[in-house]
Design a protein around this motif. Structure first.
Motif, PDB file in Angstrom:
ATOM      1  N   UNK A   1       0.830  -1.201   0.000  1.00 21.09           N
ATOM      2  CA  UNK A   1       0.000   0.000   0.000  1.00 21.09           C
ATOM      3  C   UNK A   1       0.869   1.258   0.000  1.00 21.09           C
ATOM      4  N   UNK A   2       1.933   1.220   0.782  1.00 20.61           N
ATOM      5  CA  UNK A   2       2.855   2.361   0.791  1.00 20.61           C
ATOM      6  C   UNK A   2       3.503   2.560  -0.567  1.00 20.61           C
TER       7      UNK A   2
ATOM      8  N   UNK B   1       3.677   5.360  -5.850  1.00 20.83           N
ATOM      9  CA  UNK B   1       3.507   5.315  -7.309  1.00 20.83           C
ATOM     10  C   UNK B   1       2.397   6.279  -7.726  1.00 20.83           C
ATOM     11  N   UNK B   2       1.335   6.301  -6.957  1.00 15.79           N
ATOM     12  CA  UNK B   2       0.219   7.201  -7.268  1.00 15.79           C
ATOM     13  C   UNK B   2       0.672   8.661  -7.225  1.00 15.79           C
TER      14      UNK B   2
ATOM     15  N   UNK C   1       0.696  11.240 -10.379  1.00 15.81           N
ATOM     16  CA  UNK C   1       0.014  12.532 -10.319  1.00 15.81           C
ATOM     17  C   UNK C   1       0.967  13.669 -10.660  1.00 15.81           C
ATOM     18  N   UNK C   2       2.177  13.600 -10.137  1.00 13.80           N
ATOM     19  CA  UNK C   2       3.174  14.631 -10.423  1.00 13.80           C
ATOM     20  C   UNK C   2       3.525  14.653 -11.906  1.00 13.80           C
TER      21      UNK C   2
END
Length: 106
Positions: A19-20, A25-26, A30-31
């Motif tokens: 999850x971390x 990655x998310x 987004x960046x």
């Protein structure tokens, strides 16, 4: 029982780590997407929100001023129309002019 708890603990740690990693990655995606969109918009010569709001405010103020001036022009036109009508009526109804006209004709 102890081995079962250890398996669940290991599974929870792996899930937490996954999850971390997915959250990282998310954020990275987004960046990247944000930078890509910024680059595309800068090439398109699109105005910023601040520039848009400033021009909008100028347009609103100009519209208010235009309406104020329209009212002022209407009032001036009404006053001017009132002044031009009064002398015309005064000339026709003037008793002195009527008496002079009657003297000349008679």
């Amino acid at each position: 029982m102890d081995s079962r708890n250890r398996v669940f603990d290991d599974a929870a740690r792996v899930a937490g780590g996954a999850m971390g990693a997915l959250a990282g990655v998310r954020r990275e995606l987004e960046t990247l997407v944000r930078h890509q969109i910024d680059r595309i918009l800068s090439n398109m010569d699109v105005v910023s929100r601040d520039e848009f709001e400033a021009v909008r405010e100028m347009a609103v103020n100009a519209r208010r001023e235009q309406e104020r001036l329209e009212e002022r022009v209407a009032a001036l036109e009404a006053a001017l129309a009132g002044k031009t009508e009064k002398p015309a009526k005064a000339k026709a109804s003037s008793p002195a002019r009527g008496a002079k006209a009657a003297d000349k004709s008679g």
